[in-house]
Design a protein around this motif. Structure first.
Motif, PDB file in Angstrom:
ATOM      1  N   ILE A  12       0.846  -1.208   0.000  1.00 36.65           N
ATOM      2  CA  ILE A  12       0.000   0.000   0.000  1.00 36.65           C
ATOM      3  C   ILE A  12       0.868   1.240   0.000  1.00 36.65           C
ATOM      4  N   ARG A  13       1.958   1.211   0.813  1.00 35.04           N
ATOM      5  CA  ARG A  13       2.866   2.349   0.844  1.00 35.04           C
ATOM      6  C   ARG A  13       3.513   2.550  -0.526  1.00 35.04           C
ATOM      7  N   ARG A  14       3.925   1.430  -1.139  1.00 35.08           N
ATOM      8  CA  ARG A  14       4.547   1.523  -2.450  1.00 35.08           C
ATOM      9  C   ARG A  14       3.549   2.018  -3.504  1.00 35.08           C
ATOM     10  N   LEU A  15       2.312   1.541  -3.372  1.00 36.46           N
ATOM     11  CA  LEU A  15       1.260   1.993  -4.305  1.00 36.46           C
ATOM     12  C   LEU A  15       1.048   3.491  -4.195  1.00 36.46           C
ATOM     13  N   SER A  16       0.991   3.996  -2.969  1.00 40.01           N
ATOM     14  CA  SER A  16       0.791   5.430  -2.772  1.00 40.01           C
ATOM     15  C   SER A  16       1.936   6.224  -3.366  1.00 40.01           C
ATOM     16  N   ASP A  17       3.173   5.698  -3.201  1.00 40.30           N
ATOM     17  CA  ASP A  17       4.332   6.401  -3.761  1.00 40.30           C
ATOM     18  C   ASP A  17       4.281   6.423  -5.288  1.00 40.30           C
ATOM     19  N   GLN A  18       3.911   5.286  -5.870  1.00 44.56           N
ATOM     20  CA  GLN A  18       3.880   5.196  -7.329  1.00 44.56           C
ATOM     21  C   GLN A  18       2.768   6.036  -7.950  1.00 44.56           C
ATOM     22  N   LEU A  19       1.655   6.159  -7.242  1.00 47.18           N
ATOM     23  CA  LEU A  19       0.521   6.918  -7.791  1.00 47.18           C
ATOM     24  C   LEU A  19       0.647   8.408  -7.554  1.00 47.18           C
ATOM     25  N   SER A  20       1.585   8.801  -6.711  1.00 45.13           N
ATOM     26  CA  SER A  20       1.750  10.213  -6.393  1.00 45.13           C
ATOM     27  C   SER A  20       2.090  11.006  -7.651  1.00 45.13           C
ATOM     28  N   GLY A  21       1.302  12.034  -7.933  1.00 46.37           N
ATOM     29  CA  GLY A  21       1.542  12.902  -9.090  1.00 46.37           C
ATOM     30  C   GLY A  21       1.059  12.353 -10.410  1.00 46.37           C
ATOM     31  N   ALA A  22       0.509  11.139 -10.440  1.00 46.85           N
ATOM     32  CA  ALA A  22       0.025  10.551 -11.694  1.00 46.85           C
ATOM     33  C   ALA A  22      -1.418  10.965 -11.952  1.00 46.85           C
ATOM     34  N   HIS A  23      -1.790  11.071 -13.254  1.00 41.17           N
ATOM     35  CA  HIS A  23      -3.150  11.462 -13.628  1.00 41.17           C
ATOM     36  C   HIS A  23      -3.558  10.695 -14.875  1.00 41.17           C
ATOM     37  N   LYS A  24      -4.854  10.617 -15.030  1.00 41.86           N
ATOM     38  CA  LYS A  24      -5.469  10.042 -16.236  1.00 41.86           C
ATOM     39  C   LYS A  24      -4.929   8.643 -16.520  1.00 41.86           C
ATOM     40  N   GLN A  33      -1.297  -2.099 -12.228  1.00 35.07           N
ATOM     41  CA  GLN A  33      -0.081  -2.878 -12.061  1.00 35.07           C
ATOM     42  C   GLN A  33       0.296  -3.054 -10.587  1.00 35.07           C
ATOM     43  N   THR A  34       0.020  -2.076  -9.758  1.00 38.65           N
ATOM     44  CA  THR A  34       0.440  -2.135  -8.354  1.00 38.65           C
ATOM     45  C   THR A  34      -0.618  -2.768  -7.467  1.00 38.65           C
ATOM     46  N   LEU A  35      -1.916  -2.574  -7.829  1.00 40.05           N
ATOM     47  CA  LEU A  35      -2.980  -3.113  -6.990  1.00 40.05           C
ATOM     48  C   LEU A  35      -3.166  -4.620  -7.199  1.00 40.05           C
ATOM     49  N   ALA A  36      -2.862  -5.117  -8.386  1.00 37.02           N
ATOM     50  CA  ALA A  36      -3.052  -6.538  -8.683  1.00 37.02           C
ATOM     51  C   ALA A  36      -2.304  -7.430  -7.688  1.00 37.02           C
ATOM     52  N   PRO A  37      -1.001  -7.232  -7.424  1.00 39.77           N
ATOM     53  CA  PRO A  37      -0.319  -8.092  -6.450  1.00 39.77           C
ATOM     54  C   PRO A  37      -0.752  -7.810  -5.013  1.00 39.77           C
ATOM     55  N   LEU A  38      -1.314  -6.649  -4.764  1.00 41.14           N
ATOM     56  CA  LEU A  38      -1.749  -6.331  -3.409  1.00 41.14           C
ATOM     57  C   LEU A  38      -2.998  -7.113  -3.023  1.00 41.14           C
ATOM     58  N   ILE A  39      -3.860  -7.453  -4.001  1.00 44.00           N
ATOM     59  CA  ILE A  39      -5.146  -8.082  -3.659  1.00 44.00           C
ATOM     60  C   ILE A  39      -4.999  -9.506  -3.099  1.00 44.00           C
ATOM     61  N   LEU A  44      -5.992  -7.542 -13.282  1.00 45.50           N
ATOM     62  CA  LEU A  44      -6.807  -6.428 -12.774  1.00 45.50           C
ATOM     63  C   LEU A  44      -7.073  -5.491 -13.941  1.00 45.50           C
ATOM     64  N   MET A  45      -8.335  -5.297 -14.201  1.00 46.14           N
ATOM     65  CA  MET A  45      -8.679  -4.464 -15.357  1.00 46.14           C
ATOM     66  C   MET A  45      -9.614  -3.332 -14.945  1.00 46.14           C
ATOM     67  N   ILE A  46      -9.450  -2.202 -15.646  1.00 44.80           N
ATOM     68  CA  ILE A  46     -10.308  -1.026 -15.459  1.00 44.80           C
ATOM     69  C   ILE A  46     -10.936  -0.729 -16.822  1.00 44.80           C
ATOM     70  N   GLU A 159     -12.648  -0.933  -3.663  1.00 41.99           N
ATOM     71  CA  GLU A 159     -13.460   0.234  -3.326  1.00 41.99           C
ATOM     72  C   GLU A 159     -12.613   1.363  -2.765  1.00 41.99           C
ATOM     73  N   LEU A 160     -11.467   0.991  -2.135  1.00 43.97           N
ATOM     74  CA  LEU A 160     -10.598   2.015  -1.569  1.00 43.97           C
ATOM     75  C   LEU A 160     -10.090   2.971  -2.643  1.00 43.97           C
ATOM     76  N   PHE A 161      -9.871   2.450  -3.850  1.00 40.06           N
ATOM     77  CA  PHE A 161      -9.326   3.273  -4.935  1.00 40.06           C
ATOM     78  C   PHE A 161     -10.368   3.576  -6.026  1.00 40.06           C
ATOM     79  N   ALA A 162     -11.625   3.176  -5.809  1.00 40.12           N
ATOM     80  CA  ALA A 162     -12.654   3.328  -6.847  1.00 40.12           C
ATOM     81  C   ALA A 162     -12.957   4.788  -7.162  1.00 40.12           C
ATOM     82  N   ASP A 163     -13.062   5.613  -6.128  1.00 40.06           N
ATOM     83  CA  ASP A 163     -13.424   7.014  -6.370  1.00 40.06           C
ATOM     84  C   ASP A 163     -12.364   7.724  -7.204  1.00 40.06           C
TER      85      ASP A 163
END
Length: 595
Positions: A12-24, A33-39, A44-46, A159-163
């Motif tokens: 989760i910490r690594r996910l937060s670091d990787q997503l920091s500053g990313a958009h779209k 890519q990061t949430l798939a191994p966390l589950i 994992l598809m969007i 759901e944590l990252f859905a919004d």
């Protein structure tokens, strides 16, 4: 391999670091890519929700819902676009319920979902993605080849990252829509420029010009059919006079107006009908039978073609797909094209009206010319014999004086009537341009002398004083007979509208390098606005004096026409009680320059 609680915290910490500053798109790719191994999940598809283009003939028929994958973890060599139908899949349950968790045996529950079998999926977890108005816009799904641990909170992590995922998905959709809009605008602008550049070449029939516009509009809008419909003469049918169509079946050429009261009322009321789905729209429901038979028309726009309060017809645009709404730029483009068509219709209408008016004018002038010729022959006889009898009348005496007076009245009335007839004949010839203009060398002094002699009798009767001023050796090129008529008409008008014992001047000279003829009188004059009207054929200024002198009202009209034939200009300066100055200026190239 299952992850421990410490591993989850680290991920989760690594996910937060990787997503920091990313958009779209970057955010969604990193999230997958990061949430798939966390589950953990194998895939994992969007995905983004949409509707299939499926036009049915029955009102209320549903369109098939699709999901387009925008981000996917766990699969290499992804195709450019992955789309699959929701029907018969666990994703449909996710959309319906907002979330779906099936730890194991998902293939047995959804045997029609071939993708689950091909990928060997056993466990499924999915959540819905919603926009700010709580409308579903996409899905986030985790898939496992092994069962999910029923105690594992896979849905909670999704759901944590859905919004945030929904926000970025919405941004991607908005960016894509802006890009599409820019492309549409560029395409439509290019199409409009091409249409305006082509215009209507001289001599091209209206229907052909409209068909070319339809072709350009269909190309710009990327639609299957554009057509122009107009009412027939008895307003019982509308007929198609131009179209661009890609349908294979034979299109209709006409439809009864009586069969479409709702459509006619709606178009009359709204002027622009925008129909996103023809199925179930009452305004165009009357077309669902014969007009749509054999087509897949799903949406249309109908724009009234009108100008100056007159309705000429309708511009109709139709496309197959009913999966999206018409965009503002497309609607504005259609309105612009209809406006262009209205200009062509108005031009055609005015051209026809002008031709009819010219034909009517020619018929009138031919009638006047024929009648004038018929009257001229007996008038010449009356004038000739009355003049002969007047010359032969014997000595003086009461009875002889009376007879001589009567003969003079007959002679003068015949001459006056002949002058009127000659004016009508001359105007008829000039109006019909029956004769061209010659290029004689005209001596100004000789021209003034001839005109003075022609009008001498009238000058003497009115006791006017005529002063002629001519530049020495002035010569210019022009039609000698017509220029003599021009100066005669100007002088006759001056004589006629100047009270007895007046002063009239003729000046022939050069203004700059242009030949100039000027006639000035001390007569009754007129308002400047009346001078403009006096140039119109058969128009006379109404006052007590003009009613006494009579005339046809053709003098100045004849002058203006002769001036136009010579490429010159006629200027009139006048005021009530101040007389009138008529100045004719000929082009510089008509001046004969002395060596």
């Amino acid at each position: 391999m299952e992850h421990t609680a410490d591993d989850a915290t680290t991920l989760i910490r690594r996910l937060s670091d990787q997503l920091s500053g990313a958009h779209k798109q970057v955010y969604l790719d990193r999230l997958a890519q990061t949430l798939a191994p966390l589950i953990p999940a194998d895939y994992l598809m969007i995905g983004r929700l949409s509707h299939a283009s499926q036009h049915n003939s029955q009102p209320g028929s549903p369109t098939e819902r699709l999901v387009t994958i925008v981000a996917l973890a766990g699969m290499e060599n992804l195709p450019a676009e992955m789309v699959y139908a929701l029907s018969g899949s666990p994703c449909a349950n996710t959309v319906e319920g907002g979330a779906c968790f099936i730890p194991d045996d998902v293939q047995r529950l959804f045997p029609d979902d071939r993708m689950l079998a091909e990928m060997g999926i056993r466990g499924y977890a999915g959540v819905i993605l919603r926009d700010q108005s709580e409308q579903p816009i996409g899905l986030m799904v985790a898939l496992r080849r092994r069962p999910f641990d029923p105690e594992h909170n896979a849905l909670g992590l999704l759901e944590l990252f859905a919004d945030r995922a929904a926000i970025e998905l919405q941004r991607i959709s908005e960016s894509a829509e802006r890009q599409k809009r820019r492309q549409r605008e560029e395409r439509l602008n290019a199409a409009l420029i091409e249409i305006l550049k082509d215009g209507q070449p001289a001599g091209m029939p209206l229907s052909e010009a409209l068909s070319r516009i339809c072709e350009g509009a269909a190309k710009g809008l990327q639609v299957e059919r554009c057509s122009v419909w107009v009412p027939d003469e008895d307003h019982r049918h509308i007929i198609c006079i131009a179209r661009c169509c890609t349908f294979s079946q034979e299109p209709l050429e006409a439809m009864k107006l009586a069969d479409m009261p709702l459509y006619r009322a709606a178009l009359e009321r709204e002027r622009v009908l925008v129909v996103d789905d023809v199925v179930g729209d009452a305004r165009v429901g009357e077309f669902s039978g014969s007009y749509y038979r054999g087509t897949d028309i799903g949406a249309l726009i109908a724009v009234a073609i009108a100008a100056y309060g007159h309705d000429y017809g309708t511009f109709c645009i139709e496309r197959n797909a009913a999966d999206r709404s018409w965009q503002p730029e497309e609607i504005n483009f259609c309105i612009a094209i209809a406006s262009l068509m209205s200009v062509l219709f108005e031009s055609e209408y005015r051209h026809q009206a002008q031709q009819e008016a010219e034909a009517s004018s020619r018929a009138k002038m031919e009638f006047l010319a024929n009648m004038s010729h018929e009257l001229r022959t007996p008038l010449n006889a009356i004038i000739g014999f009355s003049d002969l009898l007047r010359q032969r009348s014997p000595g003086h005496g009461t009875s002889n004086d009376t007879a001589h007076e009567y003969l003079s009245i007959i002679h003068d009335a015949g001459r006056a009537l002949l002058d009127l007839i000659n004016s009508v004949l001359e105007h008829a010839a000039l109006a019909a341009n029956a004769s061209g203009i010659s290029n004689d060398i005209v001596n100004a002094a000789e021209l003034c002398h001839e005109v003075a002699n022609i009008c001498r009798r009238d000058l003497e009767q009115r006791r006017h004083r005529l002063v002629c001023t001519v530049s020495p050796d002035l010569q210019f090129r022009g039609d000698r007979i017509k220029l003599r008529s021009l100066l005669t008409n100007l002088l006759s008008n001056a004589i006629k509208y100047t009270p007895n014992e007046g002063r009239i001047e003729i000046n022939c000279g050069v203004a700059g390098q242009q030949p100039m003829l000027k006639v000035t009188d001390s007569g009754i004059g007129m308002e400047p606005a009346q001078a403009v009207l006096a140039l119109e054929p058969f128009h006379q200024i109404e006052n007590i004096y003009t009613k006494k002198v009579g005339g046809t009202g053709l003098g100045l009209a004849i002058v203006q026409r002769i001036v136009d034939l010579h490429g010159g200009r006629l200027d009139i300066e006048t005021a009530p009680g101040k007389g009138l100055i008529a100045t004719v200026t000929l082009p510089e190239d008509r001046l004969v320059k002395m060596a």
